[in-house]
Write a protein that holds these residues in place. Sequence first.
Motif, PDB file in Angstrom:
ATOM      1  N   LYS A  87      48.609  55.879  43.542  1.00 15.52           N
ATOM      2  CA  LYS A  87      48.729  55.230  44.854  1.00 15.52           C
ATOM      3  C   LYS A  87      47.360  54.680  45.221  1.00 15.52           C
ATOM      4  N   SER A  88      47.355  53.409  45.515  1.00 12.82           N
ATOM      5  CA  SER A  88      46.073  52.822  45.901  1.00 12.82           C
ATOM      6  C   SER A  88      45.873  53.020  47.389  1.00 12.82           C
ATOM      7  N   ILE A  89      44.761  53.624  47.733  1.00 14.33           N
ATOM      8  CA  ILE A  89      44.487  53.893  49.143  1.00 14.33           C
ATOM      9  C   ILE A  89      43.808  52.704  49.774  1.00 14.33           C
ATOM     10  N   LYS A  90      42.937  52.133  48.999  1.00 12.73           N
ATOM     11  CA  LYS A  90      42.107  51.083  49.562  1.00 12.73           C
ATOM     12  C   LYS A  90      41.781  50.155  48.411  1.00 12.73           C
ATOM     13  N   SER A  91      41.940  48.882  48.630  1.00 12.63           N
ATOM     14  CA  SER A  91      41.494  47.986  47.567  1.00 12.63           C
ATOM     15  C   SER A  91      40.818  46.786  48.171  1.00 12.63           C
ATOM     16  N   LYS A  92      39.972  46.207  47.382  1.00 10.82           N
ATOM     17  CA  LYS A  92      39.175  45.096  47.863  1.00 10.82           C
ATOM     18  C   LYS A  92      39.228  44.017  46.807  1.00 10.82           C
ATOM     19  N   ARG A  93      39.209  42.789  47.267  1.00 13.03           N
ATOM     20  CA  ARG A  93      39.255  41.710  46.295  1.00 13.03           C
ATOM     21  C   ARG A  93      38.225  40.670  46.659  1.00 13.03           C
ATOM     22  N   LYS A  94      37.585  40.153  45.659  1.00 12.49           N
ATOM     23  CA  LYS A  94      36.616  39.077  45.912  1.00 12.49           C
ATOM     24  C   LYS A  94      36.866  37.976  44.929  1.00 12.49           C
ATOM     25  N   ILE A  95      36.780  36.744  45.400  1.00 11.22           N
ATOM     26  CA  ILE A  95      36.867  35.613  44.480  1.00 11.22           C
ATOM     27  C   ILE A  95      35.465  35.038  44.355  1.00 11.22           C
ATOM     28  N   LYS A  96      34.975  34.972  43.112  1.00  8.18           N
ATOM     29  CA  LYS A  96      33.613  34.473  42.950  1.00  8.18           C
ATOM     30  C   LYS A  96      33.635  33.197  42.133  1.00  8.18           C
ATOM     31  N   ILE A  97      32.994  32.199  42.676  1.00  6.33           N
ATOM     32  CA  ILE A  97      32.855  30.954  41.937  1.00  6.33           C
ATOM     33  C   ILE A  97      31.377  30.600  41.949  1.00  6.33           C
ATOM     34  N   SER A  98      30.813  30.536  40.786  1.00  4.52           N
ATOM     35  CA  SER A  98      29.389  30.249  40.729  1.00  4.52           C
ATOM     36  C   SER A  98      29.175  28.744  40.761  1.00  4.52           C
TER      37      SER A  98
END
Lengths: 498, 363, 360
Positions: C244-255
Amino acid sequence: MKKKRNNEQETKEAKDEWEGEFIKSKDYTITNYRNQKSHLQFHLTFMSTLVDEQILQQSALPYLLEGDLQTIEDVKELIPLADVDVSNDKTKIEQNLMNGYVMITLENQKDQFAFIGSQKEISRGLTTPEIEFSVIGPKEAFVESIGQNLNLIRKRLPVKELIIEEITLGSLSKTRIAMLYMDGITNEENVNTVRQRLKNVEFDAITDSSYIVQLIADNSNSPFPQLLDSERPDRVAGTLAEGKIAIVVDGSPHVLITPTTLIEFFSSFEDYFLNWILSSFFRLIRVGAVLFSLLITPIYVAVLSYHYELIPIDLLGTLVASRRQIPLPPILEALFLELTIELLREAGARLPTKVGQTIGIVGGIVIGTASVEAGLTSNILLIIVALAALASFTTPVYKMGNTIRFLRFPFLLFAELWGLLGIVYAFCILITHLIRLTSLGRPFLEPLYPPRITDLKDSFIRLPFKFQSKRPLFLRTKKQERYNEKKAKAKIGIDIDE
Amino acid sequence: MPEQPIADKFKISPFLVLYMIMSMQIGIGVLGYQRIIVAEAKNDAWISVLVAGFALQFILWMIYKINETVNGDIVTAHIYVAGNFVGKLLSSIFIIYYFILSLTVQRSYLEVIQVWMFPKMSIFWYTLAYMILCIYIIYGGFRTVVGIAFFGLVLPSYLFPIFGFSLSLGEVNHLLPIFEQSIKDILLGAYKMSLTFIGFEVVLFFYPFIKEPKKSKKWAHLGLLLTTLIYTCIMIITITYFSMDLLAKSIWASLSMWKIVNFPFVERFEYIGIATWSLVILPNICIALWISSRLMKRIFNLQQKKGVIFIAMATLFAINFFPTRVEVNLLNNLTAKAGFVFTFIYIPLLFIAVMIAKKVKKT
Amino acid sequence: MSYRSLCIAMVILFLSGCVDKSIIDDINIQSAVAIDQIEGDPEKIKGMILIQNYLPDQAVENIRFTSTGKIRRDLLLNIQKKSSQPIVVGGLMVTIFGDKISDYGIAEYVDVYMRESSVGTRNYLATSKSSAIGILAGEYGPRGNATYLRNLIEHNIEHRDVPKTNLHIFLRDYYSRGKDPYLPEINGVSKDEVEISGISLFKGDKEIDVLPKNKMFYFKLLVDNYSNGNFLVTLDKHKTAMVKSIKSKRKIKISKDHPNKVTFEIHINGVVTEYTGGKVTEKVSKEIEKELEKKVNDECMKLLTQFQEQQIDPIGIGLAYKANIRGTAKKGKNWIGEEYPTLSFDVKTKIDIRESGVIE
């Protein structure tokens, strides 16, 4: 000993000019005596209903009969009472007789009169406050006698700075009215305004301080009381020390305090007896209760008549279900219940205490339950109205509580007219009215408007006494400092373990 | 006619100028200014807001300079520059300007009510009720008008944190990259924004009513700064909340943002917001009416009590000529242009004229 | 102005200033809507409006009105003729679009919601696997169908695998130049059972594909900045773990240096709720972490390439691209057609397993 009107012919001749109406009253008494030493005949004239005959028999008559009475001036020396006065002013006769003085006239000096104060003081004993009852703190309350009331205040402020000025008002009632203030603290301008307003009062019978409230208020067309009335001597003494003015009216157990602000009507004097955290909390609750009491029924009407979108989905079912059977639109439903509560309150106030309680229970439970069961009102509204009424009774000053309950009705009408918009409109009118309102020319809404942060220390919240070293700004007192702040702080500023 | 000095008891404390300025600035514009600015400056619209806000500080400085030089209101300034007759003639234009301004605010708000709350709201009756309220306020004197300005700003201030609800659905990418638009676009946005900022020039009219006017200067500038910051915050939140094309379609973006707000006891917040907004626009209308009637008193010696009733009746009459949105937009555009000319062209001109007149009179 | 004239004005105001009332028990609050296309005729629609009738004994009765018409307004007009009380739209909770109509395009129906100020933006839109009316025709739960459906979607968003959605988000994405909208898809399993059966992916206002249930979690990881949900991982034949995921974070990175490479950084904090392989030791949890990371990477990559092939962008890569690479917005509209296909993706997942329940 009393020989009433034994020498009628003679006295009539002498006093004809002012006696006129007096003779018709049964309690108008003239007695004739002869001094045992000089054999001078003298008359005592008084109103038997007003005079304490005990004083007359014990402290006046024996001396007058046995002493060496030659001229009217001798009366002053013979009688061991403080309130003895000699005058030749005929205009004073009526006033003094009606205030319970005994008039002495000598046979040989018919244009000179001596007055002996021997008023009959009838007052009930001290009781506990009934309207401003507090659990903690003094339990004394004012009574109907001005002398007693002044005594209660003076006892609490035994300094020479406490000035008592007296004035008699009312062409028929001749009510004694005392104005109290602290010399050197209270603003001179305020004192002058009160004095001037009292002098300008034109009324025949002033039987209670409430008359004075209405007669000297800045705006008599306002539902808000602009003078605070209190039956607690401690509260009056406390506010006098702050720099306010008190008006004591004979025959009234309520003393008026002025100038005052709106916030003061929501503060109970008990707040000063409690710890500042608790009293601040209670004050906030009281202010919240006022807003709740004022707005909750109008909001109910507005939301149910116009803004169904506002109702949370989980509550919608309950509200709709409770109104399913009710034939009346929300406004009539609300008015019906509000008026019922007002009726109950009126009935409870008019009836003797024990019957009143029964009415409250019977009315509250039976009418409430029955009207819900009969499908006249919804049970949710019943709860709301009852809570609103309850909240309105938390206001410590009874007169303000009445105002709050009255104000609900215009709010209800505007809520019916334009929903929430109408409520805000009514609120705008209320605010404008309050901004325009003054008490003795001082803004009524202070410290909210004009905004004075320093005066907020004793408004919605009550900060500890160590922050109360300055008197309220709006009173414009001559002496701002209540006590020496530095000295007070020096005592507190001891570090841990020292 | 020499100007009658204002008695001390009618004057207001310097810090109340802050509330006067802010409550006059914040009005009907806040409900939907975002679309207009974003149309020019896209995601950099918030920079436009800041630019406009700071540019206006300069105009405010000029206003104070004018007032200080002539030690009086705009009528005194006009007489100072152009003599009695021409001065009064010039001043009388502002009677009409403020009349139209109050009319615009009133009608635009009614438009919001008609669209969002009550489609059948009668223009006449609502205006009548509002005018009665305004007359009641103005009869209380300048002190009451300032009081309404104060409460009209303080009581609805709870609405501002409500915008924070929209942050939960905000998308920071909408804001980025910063400074993507050309300077021309940003300035164009700033020009459009300046119209929403208009309102601080009321200082020109009530200057004689300020106790120790020198001290009020910092409060006036602070008020303008606060408004700038509030507008910038709302603009940033709006940009993150909407996508550009959706914002272009939202006439009342702020109201649309309140739609997302909910509490356990309130399902839809925008209705509360709209109702509260009638308290926000109240100072706008009152101050405008007060200025109009005050000018009438100064120029034609007409009792202010009569002047207010006259203007209120004129408003009541004139508002019926704007029955639909087309006319309302026309009125809005007219007021905006007049406001721009007044603030950005007329005030600097008057400033220069006053400075020249001062030099001439000295020599 | 005298008080008398003021009083007269007020009295007249009360007599004639009233506005239209909508007293809550005298209106029918429409709480759910289903719209289907009539077979073979794309212009004609059939709609059902569901009204929750709250009875005095706290029970809720579903009242249904059905009608056919050309546009949604038309539909409502026809239904008003069948209703004993005016039908109002302010209490709408859920709108379901039938499969045919979502293939055809739902823009004009959503447009009505934008125009009508009394419709809230927090209500849910959904598509249905088959007929939308069929879903509303069932009976779910004691609190009314609309409330049931709303709660179904709401709790799946908050605690499970459905990405955040509501009318505002749909509109925002639909009118965005760097993101395509998506909606949850509902399927009526039986007369008294519904389920969320997937995510409908839109290109413009047309549904072009449906993500199956088992991909929803990965989709949510990619779309929402913060999310939680459940997923299964199989270590070998006999060892399966439910995380079970309690907390998740997502980032999109474009250099800026490599504008064609888009990196997704996903960080999940999770707990093991079920494990069939016995004790969850440090080693096992490391193993689970590794396995999961690999799985998330793979699944996300699959989704990304799938979207790229379909030329849709529900994740909002376009937005991120514009935000990171200056001047993209000015190049013109056809980002999806020209630049999107040339991008390459990389998914970097990091998983931290915090605990494994109360037992050792």
